[in-house]
Design a protein around this motif. Structure first.
Motif, PDB file in Angstrom:
ATOM      1  N   MET A   1       0.853  -1.167   0.000  1.00 29.05           N
ATOM      2  CA  MET A   1       0.000   0.000   0.000  1.00 29.05           C
ATOM      3  C   MET A   1       0.899   1.230   0.000  1.00 29.05           C
ATOM      4  SD  MET A   1      -2.806   1.258   2.868  1.00 29.05           S
ATOM      5  CE  MET A   1      -3.845  -0.149   2.642  1.00 29.05           C
ATOM      6  N   SER A   2       0.541   2.188  -0.797  1.00 27.88           N
ATOM      7  CA  SER A   2       1.321   3.426  -0.859  1.00 27.88           C
ATOM      8  C   SER A   2       1.004   4.307   0.341  1.00 27.88           C
ATOM      9  CB  SER A   2       1.016   4.171  -2.152  1.00 27.88           C
ATOM     10  OG  SER A   2      -0.281   4.719  -2.103  1.00 27.88           O
ATOM     11  N   LEU A   3       1.941   5.193   0.637  1.00 28.12           N
ATOM     12  CA  LEU A   3       1.744   6.113   1.752  1.00 28.12           C
ATOM     13  C   LEU A   3       0.587   7.073   1.472  1.00 28.12           C
ATOM     14  CD1 LEU A   3       2.705   6.979   4.507  1.00 28.12           C
ATOM     15  CD2 LEU A   3       4.448   8.378   3.417  1.00 28.12           C
ATOM     16  N   THR A   4       0.406   7.422   0.206  1.00 29.23           N
ATOM     17  CA  THR A   4      -0.713   8.297  -0.162  1.00 29.23           C
ATOM     18  C   THR A   4      -2.044   7.636   0.184  1.00 29.23           C
ATOM     19  OG1 THR A   4       0.558   9.314  -1.930  1.00 29.23           O
ATOM     20  CG2 THR A   4      -1.838   9.488  -2.088  1.00 29.23           C
ATOM     21  N   LEU A   5      -2.207   6.390  -0.219  1.00 25.60           N
ATOM     22  CA  LEU A   5      -3.449   5.670   0.067  1.00 25.60           C
ATOM     23  C   LEU A   5      -3.606   5.420   1.568  1.00 25.60           C
ATOM     24  CD1 LEU A   5      -5.943   4.340  -1.157  1.00 25.60           C
ATOM     25  CD2 LEU A   5      -4.620   2.239  -1.366  1.00 25.60           C
ATOM     26  N   ALA A   6      -2.490   5.104   2.241  1.00 27.88           N
ATOM     27  CA  ALA A   6      -2.537   4.848   3.681  1.00 27.88           C
ATOM     28  C   ALA A   6      -2.911   6.105   4.457  1.00 27.88           C
ATOM     29  CB  ALA A   6      -1.193   4.312   4.162  1.00 27.88           C
ATOM     30  N   THR A   7      -2.656   7.267   3.928  1.00 25.42           N
ATOM     31  CA  THR A   7      -3.052   8.512   4.590  1.00 25.42           C
ATOM     32  C   THR A   7      -4.465   8.919   4.181  1.00 25.42           C
ATOM     33  OG1 THR A   7      -0.742   9.187   4.584  1.00 25.42           O
ATOM     34  CG2 THR A   7      -2.356  10.902   5.016  1.00 25.42           C
ATOM     35  N   LEU A   8      -4.817   8.646   2.941  1.00 27.32           N
ATOM     36  CA  LEU A   8      -6.139   9.027   2.440  1.00 27.32           C
ATOM     37  C   LEU A   8      -7.258   8.203   3.095  1.00 27.32           C
ATOM     38  CD1 LEU A   8      -7.511  10.929   0.441  1.00 27.32           C
ATOM     39  CD2 LEU A   8      -7.297   9.138  -1.295  1.00 27.32           C
ATOM     40  N   ILE A   9      -7.025   6.937   3.331  1.00 34.44           N
ATOM     41  CA  ILE A   9      -8.066   6.080   3.914  1.00 34.44           C
ATOM     42  C   ILE A   9      -8.502   6.571   5.295  1.00 34.44           C
ATOM     43  CG2 ILE A   9      -8.502   3.758   4.844  1.00 34.44           C
ATOM     44  CD1 ILE A   9      -6.962   2.672   2.404  1.00 34.44           C
ATOM     45  N   PRO A  10      -7.579   6.795   6.258  1.00 36.26           N
ATOM     46  CA  PRO A  10      -8.046   7.323   7.549  1.00 36.26           C
ATOM     47  C   PRO A  10      -8.670   8.708   7.429  1.00 36.26           C
ATOM     48  CG  PRO A  10      -5.805   6.513   7.753  1.00 36.26           C
ATOM     49  CD  PRO A  10      -6.160   6.477   6.310  1.00 36.26           C
ATOM     50  N   GLY A  11      -8.157   9.521   6.496  1.00 36.79           N
ATOM     51  CA  GLY A  11      -8.742  10.853   6.304  1.00 36.79           C
ATOM     52  C   GLY A  11     -10.197  10.775   5.881  1.00 36.79           C
ATOM     53  N   LEU A  12     -10.480   9.937   4.905  1.00 30.79           N
ATOM     54  CA  LEU A  12     -11.863   9.799   4.437  1.00 30.79           C
ATOM     55  C   LEU A  12     -12.759   9.166   5.505  1.00 30.79           C
ATOM     56  CD1 LEU A  12     -11.231   8.698   0.734  1.00 30.79           C
ATOM     57  CD2 LEU A  12     -11.873  10.972   1.595  1.00 30.79           C
ATOM     58  N   LEU A  13     -12.219   8.205   6.260  1.00 30.93           N
ATOM     59  CA  LEU A  13     -13.007   7.609   7.351  1.00 30.93           C
ATOM     60  C   LEU A  13     -13.353   8.642   8.417  1.00 30.93           C
ATOM     61  CD1 LEU A  13     -11.330   4.121   7.842  1.00 30.93           C
ATOM     62  CD2 LEU A  13     -13.642   4.589   7.033  1.00 30.93           C
ATOM     63  N   LEU A  14     -12.402   9.495   8.751  1.00 25.69           N
ATOM     64  CA  LEU A  14     -12.681  10.537   9.742  1.00 25.69           C
ATOM     65  C   LEU A  14     -13.732  11.516   9.241  1.00 25.69           C
ATOM     66  CD1 LEU A  14      -9.108  11.252  11.131  1.00 25.69           C
ATOM     67  CD2 LEU A  14     -11.011  10.164  12.319  1.00 25.69           C
ATOM     68  N   ILE A  15     -13.678  11.854   7.968  1.00 22.17           N
ATOM     69  CA  ILE A  15     -14.699  12.739   7.393  1.00 22.17           C
ATOM     70  C   ILE A  15     -16.066  12.060   7.456  1.00 22.17           C
ATOM     71  CG2 ILE A  15     -15.500  13.831   5.259  1.00 22.17           C
ATOM     72  CD1 ILE A  15     -12.507  14.295   4.571  1.00 22.17           C
ATOM     73  N   LEU A  16     -16.110  10.766   7.097  1.00 16.58           N
ATOM     74  CA  LEU A  16     -17.382  10.030   7.132  1.00 16.58           C
ATOM     75  C   LEU A  16     -17.937   9.895   8.547  1.00 16.58           C
ATOM     76  CD1 LEU A  16     -16.749   7.189   4.535  1.00 16.58           C
ATOM     77  CD2 LEU A  16     -18.352   9.096   4.337  1.00 16.58           C
ATOM     78  N   LEU A  17     -17.064   9.810   9.529  1.00 15.78           N
ATOM     79  CA  LEU A  17     -17.527   9.745  10.919  1.00 15.78           C
ATOM     80  C   LEU A  17     -17.939  11.105  11.456  1.00 15.78           C
ATOM     81  CD1 LEU A  17     -14.872   7.345  12.478  1.00 15.78           C
ATOM     82  CD2 LEU A  17     -17.300   6.866  12.117  1.00 15.78           C
ATOM     83  N   MET A 102      -6.369  -5.018  13.179  1.00 11.90           N
ATOM     84  CA  MET A 102      -5.850  -5.640  11.954  1.00 11.90           C
ATOM     85  C   MET A 102      -5.583  -4.600  10.863  1.00 11.90           C
ATOM     86  SD  MET A 102      -5.467  -8.793  12.694  1.00 11.90           S
ATOM     87  CE  MET A 102      -5.049  -9.418  11.087  1.00 11.90           C
ATOM     88  N   GLY A 103      -6.411  -3.578  10.799  1.00 11.43           N
ATOM     89  CA  GLY A 103      -6.256  -2.560   9.760  1.00 11.43           C
ATOM     90  C   GLY A 103      -5.099  -1.612   9.989  1.00 11.43           C
ATOM     91  N   ALA A 104      -4.636  -1.530  11.217  1.00  9.88           N
ATOM     92  CA  ALA A 104      -3.533  -0.608  11.509  1.00  9.88           C
ATOM     93  C   ALA A 104      -2.220  -1.076  10.893  1.00  9.88           C
ATOM     94  CB  ALA A 104      -3.377  -0.455  13.014  1.00  9.88           C
ATOM     95  N   MET A 105      -2.038  -2.364  10.774  1.00  8.06           N
ATOM     96  CA  MET A 105      -0.754  -2.873  10.295  1.00  8.06           C
ATOM     97  C   MET A 105      -0.392  -2.396   8.891  1.00  8.06           C
ATOM     98  SD  MET A 105       0.619  -6.742  10.329  1.00  8.06           S
ATOM     99  CE  MET A 105       2.267  -7.134   9.846  1.00  8.06           C
ATOM    100  N   PRO A 106      -1.272  -2.532   7.904  1.00  4.69           N
ATOM    101  CA  PRO A 106      -0.882  -2.044   6.576  1.00  4.69           C
ATOM    102  C   PRO A 106      -0.687  -0.528   6.535  1.00  4.69           C
ATOM    103  CG  PRO A 106      -3.082  -3.029   6.502  1.00  4.69           C
ATOM    104  CD  PRO A 106      -2.549  -3.241   7.869  1.00  4.69           C
ATOM    105  N   ARG A 120       3.893  12.312   7.425  1.00  5.06           N
ATOM    106  CA  ARG A 120       3.329  10.984   7.674  1.00  5.06           C
ATOM    107  C   ARG A 120       2.910  10.836   9.135  1.00  5.06           C
ATOM    108  NH1 ARG A 120       8.174  10.549   9.473  1.00  5.06           N
ATOM    109  NH2 ARG A 120       8.897   8.863  10.796  1.00  5.06           N
ATOM    110  N   LEU A 121       3.523  11.630  10.014  1.00  6.09           N
ATOM    111  CA  LEU A 121       3.219  11.533  11.441  1.00  6.09           C
ATOM    112  C   LEU A 121       1.784  11.945  11.754  1.00  6.09           C
ATOM    113  CD1 LEU A 121       6.582  12.845  12.892  1.00  6.09           C
ATOM    114  CD2 LEU A 121       5.802  10.485  12.700  1.00  6.09           C
ATOM    115  N   LEU A 122       1.170  12.736  10.886  1.00  9.24           N
ATOM    116  CA  LEU A 122      -0.242  13.072  11.087  1.00  9.24           C
ATOM    117  C   LEU A 122      -1.111  11.825  10.965  1.00  9.24           C
ATOM    118  CD1 LEU A 122      -0.361  16.398   9.064  1.00  9.24           C
ATOM    119  CD2 LEU A 122      -0.605  16.146  11.537  1.00  9.24           C
TER     120      LEU A 122
END
Length: 179
Positions: A1-17, A102-106, A120-122
């Motif tokens: 998984m790229s760092l871009t995708l790994a940062t975008l996924i939590p960002g979108l989840l936080l927006i959805l929440l 489990m999702g934190a590892m990737p 990336r620390l964000l």
């Protein structure tokens, strides 16, 4: 998984929440209040968490007890199946905790050794915060019910936390494209 995708996924989840909390959506509020004891959510989240964990067990390398993977797989499969019968209370919360663990590892692997990208620390910070919450809620799942009771006692609390989640999600979504 790229760092871009790994940062975008939590960002979108936080927006959805966060956005439904900011909008004070009554259906979302009812769903969150019912979540800890929801049977459907238990099947979804605990089933997904157990399947993901069992997949990881099945793909263990020989250095990680791989020669015992069949026994481990069968043992944890029995525990997962019996969980629905023996401990059905708050199983959705435990399942959500398993999915987060489990999702934190990737996500963390994508940021590993990327020292030249301090933004990336964000992403890493929010993932570690989610991991801490998952560990606490996995051990004491009723605390999520208590948190929702506190959160929805005053509408300003839900809006404030929702706004903070959505804002951090927007920041992460923007940062994702700066690598």
């Amino acid at each position: 998984m790229s760092l871009t995708l790994a940062t975008l996924i939590p960002g979108l989840l936080l927006i959805l929440l966060g956005v439904p909390l900011v909008l004070n959506h009554s259906g979302y509020t009812a769903m969150l209040k019912a979540f800890p004891r929801s049977t459907a959510a238990a099947y979804l989240f605990f089933g997904a968490g157990a399947a993901w964990f069992l997949y990881a067990i099945w793909n263990l390398s020989p250095a990680d007890f791989g020669e015992y993977r069949t026994y481990l797989f069968i043992g944890f499969l029995i525990v997962a199946v019996l969980s629905f019968k023996c401990v059905p209370d708050f199983l959705a919360v435990r399942g959500l905790a398993a999915v987060v663990l489990m999702g934190a590892m990737p996500l963390l692997q994508a940021a590993y050794m990327e020292y030249d990208k301090p933004q990336r620390l964000l992403m890493v910070s929010i993932v570690y915060l989610a991991l801490s919450g998952a560990i606490v809620l996995g051990a004491q799942p009723w605390r999520l019910r208590d948190f929702f009771s506190w959160l929805f006692a005053q509408p300003s609390r839900a809006r404030g936390i929702g706004g903070a989640l959505a804002a951090y999600g927007v920041v992460l979504s923007i940062v994702a494209f700066t690598y």
